[in-house]
Design a protein around this motif. Structure first.
Motif, PDB file in Angstrom:
ATOM      1  N   HIS A 507     109.758 112.216  57.686  1.00 16.97           N
ATOM      2  CA  HIS A 507     109.876 110.990  57.070  1.00 16.97           C
ATOM      3  C   HIS A 507     111.140 110.475  57.780  1.00 16.97           C
ATOM      4  O   HIS A 507     111.493 109.541  58.326  1.00 16.97           O
ATOM      5  N   PHE A 508     112.294 111.420  57.365  1.00 11.87           N
ATOM      6  CA  PHE A 508     113.511 110.921  57.726  1.00 11.87           C
ATOM      7  C   PHE A 508     114.405 112.335  57.517  1.00 11.87           C
ATOM      8  O   PHE A 508     114.036 113.175  56.711  1.00 11.87           O
ATOM      9  N   GLU A 509     115.718 112.300  58.002  1.00 14.67           N
ATOM     10  CA  GLU A 509     116.566 113.464  57.639  1.00 14.67           C
ATOM     11  C   GLU A 509     117.691 112.944  57.004  1.00 14.67           C
ATOM     12  O   GLU A 509     118.323 111.858  57.320  1.00 14.67           O
ATOM     13  N   ALA A 543     115.325 106.409  44.883  1.00 16.91           N
ATOM     14  CA  ALA A 543     114.989 104.958  44.839  1.00 16.91           C
ATOM     15  C   ALA A 543     114.538 104.262  46.154  1.00 16.91           C
ATOM     16  O   ALA A 543     113.604 103.757  45.927  1.00 16.91           O
ATOM     17  N   PHE A 544     115.253 104.698  47.343  1.00 13.63           N
ATOM     18  CA  PHE A 544     114.980 104.042  48.276  1.00 13.63           C
ATOM     19  C   PHE A 544     114.242 104.947  49.477  1.00 13.63           C
ATOM     20  O   PHE A 544     114.380 104.873  50.655  1.00 13.63           O
ATOM     21  N   ILE A 545     113.716 106.028  49.056  1.00 15.31           N
ATOM     22  CA  ILE A 545     113.121 107.091  49.962  1.00 15.31           C
ATOM     23  C   ILE A 545     111.949 106.526  50.615  1.00 15.31           C
ATOM     24  O   ILE A 545     111.710 106.967  51.600  1.00 15.31           O
ATOM     25  N   GLY A 546     111.250 105.410  49.970  1.00 17.34           N
ATOM     26  CA  GLY A 546     110.336 104.774  50.744  1.00 17.34           C
ATOM     27  C   GLY A 546     110.614 103.582  51.310  1.00 17.34           C
ATOM     28  O   GLY A 546     109.543 102.945  51.829  1.00 17.34           O
ATOM     29  N   ASP A 547     111.747 103.171  51.486  1.00 18.66           N
ATOM     30  CA  ASP A 547     112.151 101.704  51.855  1.00 18.66           C
ATOM     31  C   ASP A 547     111.508 101.710  53.522  1.00 18.66           C
ATOM     32  O   ASP A 547     111.954 102.488  54.184  1.00 18.66           O
ATOM     33  N   PRO A 548     110.773 100.685  53.643  1.00 13.01           N
ATOM     34  CA  PRO A 548     110.231 100.635  55.007  1.00 13.01           C
ATOM     35  C   PRO A 548     111.287 100.586  55.867  1.00 13.01           C
ATOM     36  O   PRO A 548     111.037 100.737  57.420  1.00 13.01           O
ATOM     37  N   ASP A 549     112.241  99.653  55.807  1.00 16.37           N
ATOM     38  CA  ASP A 549     113.318  99.433  57.044  1.00 16.37           C
ATOM     39  C   ASP A 549     114.459 100.438  56.766  1.00 16.37           C
ATOM     40  O   ASP A 549     115.029 100.590  57.944  1.00 16.37           O
ATOM     41  N   ASP A 550     114.685 100.944  55.612  1.00 15.30           N
ATOM     42  CA  ASP A 550     116.100 102.043  55.736  1.00 15.30           C
ATOM     43  C   ASP A 550     115.675 103.052  54.518  1.00 15.30           C
ATOM     44  O   ASP A 550     116.305 103.028  53.498  1.00 15.30           O
TER      45      ASP A 550
END
Length: 607
Positions: A507-509, A543-550
C-alpha cells in the motif's frame, strides 16, 4: 559464553553434516538476520568509541570487541596511529607517544608506511603487541574485500589473552576522517565505553524533550528497572497479563536465564515477583511469551526448552521474589523462535521450531499448531509447512543450501478470527505469517488441512520479521529487520493492503526520521507501538492509513530507551506490550532492563 559455544558447536556440526553429504559450505552467512551475526554478543550493550575532541570529529562509533581482551571501562586517552599494529616494528615511530594512549590501526595496510602490511588473521598477536608497547586500548579499522567493499568487524576474533580491550569499528567515511586527523598530528581524544543504566528510575515526565537521560516526545517514564534488579542476562520479548479478579496488571519479560514476573498495577512502583528459570542445557537470549486463559506460554531458542506453561494466578498475593516452576510442558519441539496465541480460539502457533538445531521440527519450522483450550494439557493440532523461508540452518550455512532447504520457516505470525472486508473469509481463522522473504496468508480453520490464501513480497525485502493488523483487518503493518542496513535506508515500515486476502499488495512505505533497525510492532486503539532498537519506542497514528490521496502513518510520540546513539545496530529495545487498560506500556531493553511508559496527557492521538 554458553550461548556462544553452542552456536559454534551447532554451526560446526551442520557444516560437517553437509560436507559429508557432498554440499559445499561457504563462509560469511549467519542465522537469524537481525540478531545473530559476528560480534552480536558485543553489539548488544552500547559498546563503542566516543570521539570527544576535536568538535568537528566528535561522535560515537559502534564497535565489537575481540574475545579474551580486557574490560571496556571508560578508558580515555589520545588516539595514536600505529599503522597495522601487526608487530612491534609498527610502534617504533610512535614509541614516545603510545604509552598510556589508545592505539588506532588499520587491519591490513598502513597509511604511513608501505612496508607495514599484515597477512590475514594476525589479530591473534595484534592486541598483545599494543599492550607491550604501552597502549591502554586498541581500536582497529577493517579493510576492504576484493570488490572494494568494507569488511565487517570481526567480533568473533579471539586475541591471545590481553589485559587491554581490543575493539573493531565499522569502516565508514567518518572513522576514516578520524584516522586521517590522527595521522595529520591532531590531538584526538577518545573514550572506550560500554554505557549502562544501573539505577532504578521512577515517575519522570517528558519535559523539553527529555525524561531523565532519555530523549522523548509525548511519552512519560513511569519506571525503569535495570536488569541487575531482576538478575537479567540480556532481555528479549515480553507480554502482559491482567488478573480479571483483582484488576492487577503483570508483565512477563524474557531473559536469557529465564523469564521474570512483575506486578505493575502501580506502574511507578513495580514489584518484582521472581523468575521461572531457564533450565535448558544451552541458554540463548530469545524468549517469547503469550497469554491465554490466565496462563503464560513460553518458548525459547535455548535447547532443549520446549513450550513451558505457567499458571499466572499463582502470582496473586505474592509480594517477594521467588523461584517459580512450570505447571506444564509441551515437548514436541526442542527450541523455537516465537509463539503466537489466538485468544479467540485457544490455539497456540509455535514458529521457527527447532531453530537452533540441524533440522527443523516436524512442522519444518512453519506453523506448529497446538490446542491450549485446556492450558495445562496442550496437545498437537496440526502443521502448516507449505510456504515459508529457507530457515535458520540454511542461512547459517549459506548458498546453495538455501535453495534446497526443506524448511518452510515462519519467523512470526498473527492469527485472528477474520473480520475484514474480504467476505469470502469472514469468521475464518487466518494467520498472517512473516516468513523471512515474504508474507504468507493462511487459512488455518481446519488444522488438519490449512490452506495458503495469499503470498506477497514488497520492495527491498531484507528480512520479513513481524507484522500486525490494523483493527479493521484491512492493513498489515510489517517490519523488515535487515532493510535499513542492507539498502542503507531510514527506519521503515511497509504497509500492506490485505483487503483482498488472495492478492495482498504493498500500500505504501512509511519512513521514520531515524536510522535504527525495526523490530516488533503492535496496533492498539488506532495507534502503532513500534520497538525500533536504538531509537526506542515510536508511536504512530493509523488515522490516515487509508487516505486515498495521501495514505500515511502520523508520528505521535517516542521514547528513546537507548540514549547513547541511534545507529542501525542491534542495541536498545526489543519489544513492547501496549494493551493494558491502564495505559501503561511495557518495553524491554536488551541490555538495559524493563521500562514502563505512558503517553503524556497532552499527546495528540486524535488523528
Amino acid at each position: 559464553m554458553v550461548a556462544r559455544l553452542s552456536q559454534r558447536f551447532i554451526t560446526g556440526c551442520a557444516a560437517a553434516v553437509l560436507v559429508l553429504a557432498g554440499v559445499s559450505v561457504p563462509g560469511g552467512a549467519y542465522a537469524h538476520p537481525g540478531h545473530e551475526h559476528p560480534g552480536d554478543e558485543h553489539l548488544a550493550d552500547g559498546l563503542g568509541v566516543q570521539v570527544n575532541t576535536p568538535d568537528d570529529l566528535a561522535g560515537f562509533f559502534p564497535a565489537v570487541q575481540w574475545g579474551d581482551t580486557g574490560d571496556v571501562d571508560e578508558q580515555t586517552a589520545e588516539f595514536v596511529y600505529a599503522g597495522t599494529g601487526c608487530t612491534p616494528a609498527s610502534y617504533l615511530e610512535v614509541a614516545d607517544r603510545i604509552q598510556g594512549n589508545i592505539a588506532l590501526v588499520d587491519s591490513r595496510a598502513s597509511q604511513t608506511n608501505p612496508a607495514d602490511e599484515c597477512p590475514a588473521y594476525t589479530f591473534l598477536q595484534k592486541v598483545q603487541t599494543a599492550q607491550q608497547a604501552g597502549a591502554i586500548g586498541f581500536v582497529q579499522i577493517p579493510g576492504v574485500d576484493a570488490e572494494g567493499e568494507p569488511d565487517e568487524p570481526r567480533g568473533d576474533a579471539t586475541a591471545v589473552t590481553a589485559d587491554i580491550p581490543a575493539l573493531e569499528v565499522w569502516r565508514t567515511d567518518e572513522i576514516l576522517d578520524v584516522r586521517d586527523a590522527v595521522i595529520a598530528g591532531e590531538d584526538v581524544n577518545v573514550t572506550l565505553t560500554r554505557p549502562t543504566l544501573d539505577e532504578p528510575l521512577s515517575d519522570l515526565v517528558c519535559e523539553d524533550g527529555m525524561a531523565g537521560p532519555f530523549e522523548c516526545d509525548g511519552v512519560d517514564l513511569l519506571a525503569f528497572v535495570p536488569e541487575a534488579e531482576f538478575d537479567g542476562a540480556g532481555q528479549s520479548d515480553l507480554w502482559g497479563w491482567t488478573d480479571v479478579e483483582s484488576g492487577d496488571e503483570y508483565v512477563i519479560i524474557g531473559k536469557t536465564n529465564g523469564v521474570a514476573f512483575f506486578r505493575v498495577t502501580e506502574p511507578t512502583d513495580p514489584v518484582y515477583l521472581g523468575e521461572l528459570p531457564n533450565d535448558a542445557l544451552l541458554h540463548r537470549i530469545w524468549h517469547d511469551i503469550k497469554v491465554y486463559d490466565d496462563h503464560a506460554f513460553i518458548v525459547s531458542e535455548s535447547e532443549p526448552h520446549g513450550m513451558k506453561v505457567f499458571d499466572l494466578t499463582r502470582l496473586r498475593g505474592a509480594s517477594e521474589p521467588q523461584q517459580w516452576d512450570a505447571d506444564a510442558f509441551y515437548r514436541l519441539h526442542s527450541a523455537a523462535h516465537n509463539v503466537e496465541v489466538n485468544t479467540e480460539t485457544g490455539f497456540a502457533y509455535i514458529v521457527g521450531g527447532n531453530a537452533g538445531l540441524l533440522v527443523p521440527d516436524h512442522c519444518l519450522s512453519g506453523l506448529h499448531m497446538v490446542d491450549i483450550n485446556d492450558p495445562t494439557n496442550p496437545s498437537f493440532a496440526g502443521c502448516y509447512a507449505e510456504v515459508g523461508g529457507p530457515g535458520t540452518l540454511a542461512r547459517t550455512i549459506g548458498e546453495p543450501v538455501t535453495d534446497v532447504s526443506p524448511a518452510a520457516y515462519v519467523h512470526d505470525t498473527q492469527c485472528v478470527i477474520y473480520g475484514g472486508p474480504d467476505e469470502r473469509y469472514t469468521d475464518r481463522e487466518i494467520c498472517f505469517n512473516s516468513a523471512e522473504d515474504k508474507v504468507i496468508i493462511v487459512d488455518v480453520t481446519d488444522k488438519h488441512q490449512p490452506v495458503t490464501v495469499g503470498v506477497t513480497d514488497y520492495p527491498m525485502v531484507g528480512y520479513t520479521h513481524q507484522g500486525w493488523l490494523t483493527e479493521d483487518h484491512e492493513y498489515l503493518i510489517v517490519n523488515d529487520e535487515i532493510d535499513e542496513t542492507r539498502f542503507e535506508i531510514p527506519t521503515r515500515n511497509v504497509v500492506l493492503d490485505v483487503t483482498d486476502l488472495e492478492n495482498p499488495r504493498t500500500h505504501f512505505e512509511h519512513f521514520h526520521d531515524t536510522r535504527a533497525i525495526t523490530h516488533n510492532n503492535y496496533v492498539h486503539e488506532g495507534l502503532v507501538y513500534h520497538s525500533n532498537y536504538t531509537s526506542g519506542l515510536r508511536v504512530l497514528d493509523t488515522a490516515f492509513i487509508g487516505d486515498p490521496d495521501d495514505p500515511r502513518l502520523e508520528p505521535v510520540g517516542f521514547f528513546d530507551t537507548f540514549p547513547w546513539h541511534g545507529d542501525p545496530t542491534f542495541d536498545g529495545t526489543w519489544s513492547n506490550y501496549p494493551f493494558f487498560a491502564s495505559g501503561t506500556i511495557a518495553v524491554s531493553g536488551i541490555d538495559e532492563g524493563l521500562f514502563l511508559l505512558r503517553l503524556s496527557e497532552d499527546t495528540d492521538t486524535d488523528g
